[in-house]
Design an enzyme around this catalytic site. Structure first.
Site, PDB file in Angstrom:
ATOM      1  N   TYR A 131     -12.425  -2.169  -4.446  1.00 55.50           N
ATOM      2  CA  TYR A 131     -12.936  -2.231  -3.075  1.00 55.50           C
ATOM      3  C   TYR A 131     -14.455  -2.093  -3.008  1.00 55.50           C
ATOM      4  O   TYR A 131     -15.019  -1.815  -1.953  1.00 55.50           O
ATOM      5  CB  TYR A 131     -12.261  -1.158  -2.205  1.00 55.50           C
ATOM      6  N   GLU A 191      -9.286 -11.117  -7.683  1.00 59.96           N
ATOM      7  CA  GLU A 191      -8.371  -9.988  -7.483  1.00 59.96           C
ATOM      8  C   GLU A 191      -7.177 -10.058  -8.434  1.00 59.96           C
ATOM      9  O   GLU A 191      -6.750  -9.027  -8.966  1.00 59.96           O
ATOM     10  CB  GLU A 191      -7.912  -9.937  -6.021  1.00 59.96           C
ATOM     11  N   ASN A 249      -1.964   0.109   6.842  1.00 62.22           N
ATOM     12  CA  ASN A 249      -1.372  -1.100   7.412  1.00 62.22           C
ATOM     13  C   ASN A 249      -0.448  -1.834   6.436  1.00 62.22           C
ATOM     14  O   ASN A 249      -0.192  -3.012   6.581  1.00 62.22           O
ATOM     15  CB  ASN A 249      -2.451  -2.025   7.982  1.00 62.22           C
ATOM     16  N   HIS A 307      -2.149  -5.532   1.584  1.00 63.56           N
ATOM     17  CA  HIS A 307      -3.444  -6.180   1.384  1.00 63.56           C
ATOM     18  C   HIS A 307      -3.157  -7.580   0.874  1.00 63.56           C
ATOM     19  O   HIS A 307      -2.220  -7.790   0.109  1.00 63.56           O
ATOM     20  CB  HIS A 307      -4.262  -5.429   0.318  1.00 63.56           C
ATOM     21  N   LYS A 355       0.810  -1.218   0.000  1.00 58.82           N
ATOM     22  CA  LYS A 355       0.000   0.000   0.000  1.00 58.82           C
ATOM     23  C   LYS A 355       0.852   1.280   0.000  1.00 58.82           C
ATOM     24  O   LYS A 355       2.063   1.237   0.265  1.00 58.82           O
ATOM     25  CB  LYS A 355      -0.928  -0.022   1.208  1.00 58.82           C
TER      26      LYS A 355
END
Length: 140
Positions: A51, A128, A114, A117, A11
């Site tokens: 998302y 995905e 965080n 993913h 990320k």
């Protein structure tokens, strides 16, 4: 045990801090192979579509804004039980609850930022991976 593939996203919080190599070392040291990888800047439309399952949740707008705030590294990881293994290496979504030595414990800035993913199930992984990669890009 089955050889699987899973999507991994490094990320914006992690790419901004130049942690790609350290994060990938954890995946590789954990027995996963990187069989596809690219660094991209997601558009708002791409992030909203990817998302979309969270569209009705209160954090959706913040999630999309965060994911387009900087480049991400998209990759496909392969290995024995790759989906579960990746999730072990990443650690709990909330870094405060993540085990020592996991990516999120070491590198996450917050529950949202965080650092990584990962797909949560075989069906999700397939969807995905196909969202971001053409079959010819997967080199195992």
């Amino acid at each position: 045990m089955a050889v699987e593939r899973t999507l991994s996203i490094i990320k914006p919080d992690a790419t901004r801090r130049n942690l790609t190599g350290k994060i990938n070392a954890k995946f590789e040291d954990g027995g996963l192979r990187i069989v596809a990888q690219k660094r991209v800047q997601l558009s708002k439309a791409q992030a909203e579509q990817f998302y979309g399952v969270h569209r009705e949740r209160p954090f959706f707008g913040d999630l999309v804004s965060f994911m387009i705030s900087g480049p991400v590294v998209l990759q496909v990881l392969e290995g024995e039980n790759a989906i579960a293994r990746n999730r072990e290496i990443m650690g709990a979504t909330n870094p405060a609850n993540a085990a020592e030595g996991t990516i999120r414990k070491e590198f996450a800035e917050s529950i949202e930022a965080n650092s990584v993913h990962g797909s949560d199930a075989p069906e999700t992984a397939a969807q995905e991976i196909a969202f971001f990669f053409a079959g010819i890009e997967l080199v195992g």
